[in-house]
Write an enzyme that holds these catalytic residues in place. Structure first.
Site, PDB file in Angstrom:
ATOM      1  N   LYS A 168       5.656  -1.374   5.645  1.00 14.88           N
ATOM      2  CA  LYS A 168       4.870  -2.604   5.481  1.00 14.88           C
ATOM      3  C   LYS A 168       5.687  -3.744   4.870  1.00 14.88           C
ATOM      4  O   LYS A 168       6.276  -3.586   3.786  1.00 14.88           O
ATOM      5  CB  LYS A 168       3.663  -2.306   4.607  1.00 14.88           C
ATOM      6  CG  LYS A 168       2.655  -3.439   4.457  1.00 14.88           C
ATOM      7  CD  LYS A 168       1.424  -2.907   3.710  1.00 14.88           C
ATOM      8  CE  LYS A 168       0.323  -3.940   3.548  1.00 14.88           C
ATOM      9  NZ  LYS A 168      -0.859  -3.326   2.859  1.00 14.88           N
ATOM     10  N   GLU A 207      -0.223  -3.120  -4.910  1.00 17.49           N
ATOM     11  CA  GLU A 207       0.765  -2.788  -3.875  1.00 17.49           C
ATOM     12  C   GLU A 207       2.150  -3.307  -4.235  1.00 17.49           C
ATOM     13  O   GLU A 207       3.167  -2.671  -3.933  1.00 17.49           O
ATOM     14  CB  GLU A 207       0.325  -3.333  -2.513  1.00 17.49           C
ATOM     15  CG  GLU A 207      -0.847  -2.559  -1.938  1.00 17.49           C
ATOM     16  CD  GLU A 207      -1.046  -2.826  -0.469  1.00 17.49           C
ATOM     17  OE1 GLU A 207      -0.118  -2.595   0.329  1.00 17.49           O
ATOM     18  OE2 GLU A 207      -2.145  -3.296  -0.113  1.00 17.49           O
ATOM     19  N   ASN A 257      -6.915  -0.751   4.761  1.00 14.91           N
ATOM     20  CA  ASN A 257      -7.873  -0.441   3.683  1.00 14.91           C
ATOM     21  C   ASN A 257      -8.221  -1.784   3.063  1.00 14.91           C
ATOM     22  O   ASN A 257      -7.437  -2.298   2.256  1.00 14.91           O
ATOM     23  CB  ASN A 257      -7.208   0.392   2.584  1.00 14.91           C
ATOM     24  CG  ASN A 257      -7.016   1.847   2.938  1.00 14.91           C
ATOM     25  OD1 ASN A 257      -7.826   2.698   2.595  1.00 14.91           O
ATOM     26  ND2 ASN A 257      -5.925   2.138   3.623  1.00 14.91           N
TER      27      ASN A 257
END
Lengths: 337, 337
Positions: free
Chosen positions: B132, B151, B207
């Protein structure tokens, strides 16, 4: 305090091939006055707003098409629009075909043709000029088309980039203003270049046929408006800006343009939409501070963008084929049939 | 002949913090079998599909979070999924947290953490790995948030770019496959980099919480699904590709994820959509040749793109302020208040 501006979009109904500019300008002044009566301080007119959408007509001799171009702006025919806007203290956006004596890339003075738009301030100043970058269509007569789309014949690619300027509009000291023209709106690169200059309001005119002649019958006509709105809504959301998108609508020279002018907010929501096929004003009260939410959070570019992964966007023009997978050490994936 | 592939998205309901990976894998095998029974040859599972969305949980000591990461793939717990997919002759996409011993930018071997996804072929080969690029959220505990989104604490920015590979899927010799993870879908740059490699099918897991904690109450919750769909639909339309977007859905560790998994075609239309908040399979029969229309006409990049006008996209990270308009030769526009 809200940085509030009532923005109007003045959708134009068709302008037939034979109609003189003065007629179109008269209609635009009427729309300007209707927008003013609804509290608007800024009005967006469509792309090539003074004439029919002439790129559908083929001139073997390109010079013949100069009749569709403006050599000065304001011109004699458009001066009344400029005068009335100034009288009402309103800014506006106007699209037109521009014939310019201008230096080319090599610095030589030439006669040049552009699909152009200008932003005019409430005191009559030209704040900004933009020349369309993404020219759709084709340069030569295409016998497969019932209607031509000769933008690549009549216009050069715009040479001004996608500029943004901070300029005063009624009630506001400064608004970050940018422009697009028609097909530009489908290109996320155009939106992003404006977004990277903190644009708050994008003025955008278009003339888009209801039938995609290029698609050879594969593209369902009902998707045409969807694609236009989808691109504008995504552009606004992903760059946290407003857009005011003004169409020409209705049947022009036998060719239907789909209208559906909209105003979109930084959440990507349509907050005003035209529903007629003719001259129509839509308005929305735009609080320009709503741009802050997106650009300070999910689209805080400085914190989240990763230009090191975007190299292809400026490094190549067309698409390349991806590598074909091979099983490491084995006889590989299937070959192409 | 149509290049047809039945694509499935396997949406997962919540995975609570205490649930072991084996439980999630068991559910995924069940979904894989349901997809197979509906004729699917390829299944997309969500981002971080093996555990709860752990970036909502703060570990002062980052190393403690390693418990959420996979050191090998397939791992002991995921091996049954790989085995069952191979048995059924199905490809799949799986998102997981990757703990890798890998060289860093300077070439030194380090322990590295990524938010990763892999594409696995019908014979069990790993066709492609993606890490990502667009990590949302923050790196340090944020006391203003009811739920953290860490994150940027637990993952490094992906170092593999946005790769595309042409690889065989059931019934097809080669499909141009690419991936995105969650927040990537909001970034048109990611879509374009894939489009410039002729991607035909984008696999995408996410998500996404129903509430934008970052927005300080300004963003209406009903817009969350709209923004997700808008970005995916625009990305597919503007790059003439399919996308299969798989969500985790429902209330996980007390935090609601909005689900609404979709499959989108190259016209930007949603052709399948999940409607539950739990485990659910959606499928669509995708004719990959439908990608040709867009990329040979309105989005024929080689004919229409203008990289010379896109320099800011790779030349700068954050947004800059535009110039302030001044009246030429005069006292200029108003100054900022």
């Amino acid at each position: 305090m809200a940085r509030s501006l009532v923005v109007a979009v003045a959708q134009l109904g068709p302008i037939q091939k034979s109609e003189p500019r003065a007629l179109a300008v008269g209609r635009m002044i009427g729309l300007l006055e209707r927008a003013h009566a609804r509290g608007a301080g800024f009005v967006v007119f469509p792309e090539l707003a003074l004439t029919t959408f002439f790129p559908r007509h083929y001139h073997a001799d390109r010079a013949e098409a100069d009749v569709w171009f403006e050599q000065t702006m304001p011109s004699a025919e458009t001066a009344p629009l400029f005068a009335r806007a100034r009288q009402l203290g309103m800014g506006f956006h106007l699209g037109y075909a521009e014939l310019a004596r201008a230096p080319d890339a090599a610095g030589q003075m030439r006669t040049r043709h552009f699909n152009t738009a200008i932003l005019v301030g409430p005191e009559g100043d030209v704040f900004l000029k933009y020349r369309k970058v993404h020219l759709p269509g084709h340069a030569e007569f295409d016998p497969r088309r019932a209607v031509q789309h000769l933008e690549k014949r009549y216009f050069e690619v715009g040479d001004l980039g996608f500029p943004v300027i901070r300029a005063p509009l009624p009630g506001l000291d400064g608004v970050n203003l940018g422009m697009m023209i028609c097909n530009d709106r489908r290109w996320p690169e155009a939106w992003r270049v404006l977004g990277l200059q903190s644009v708050e309001l994008v003025a955008l005119g278009y003339n888009t046929p209801s039938l995609n002649q290029e698609a050879g019958g594969f593209e369902a006509p009902h998707l045409r408006v969807f694609h236009s709105h989808l691109s504008i809504q995504a552009g606004c959301y992903q760059n946290a800006c407003f857009a005011a998108a003004a169409a020409k609508a209705g049947v022009e020279d036998g060719c239907e343009l789909f209208g559906h002018s909209i105003i979109v907010n930084p959440q990507g929501e349509i907050i005003a939409q035209a529903s007629s096929w003719g001259d129509e004003v839509i308005t929305a009260d735009c609080d320009l501070d709503l741009c802050r939410l997106g650009r300070s959070t999910i689209f805080a570019f400085d914190r989240h963008r990763r230009p090191e992964a975007y190299g292809r966007i400026t490094g190549q023009t067309g698409a390349t084929d991806p590598p074909v997978w091979r099983r490491p050490g084995g006889d590989g994936g299937s070959s192409e049939k």
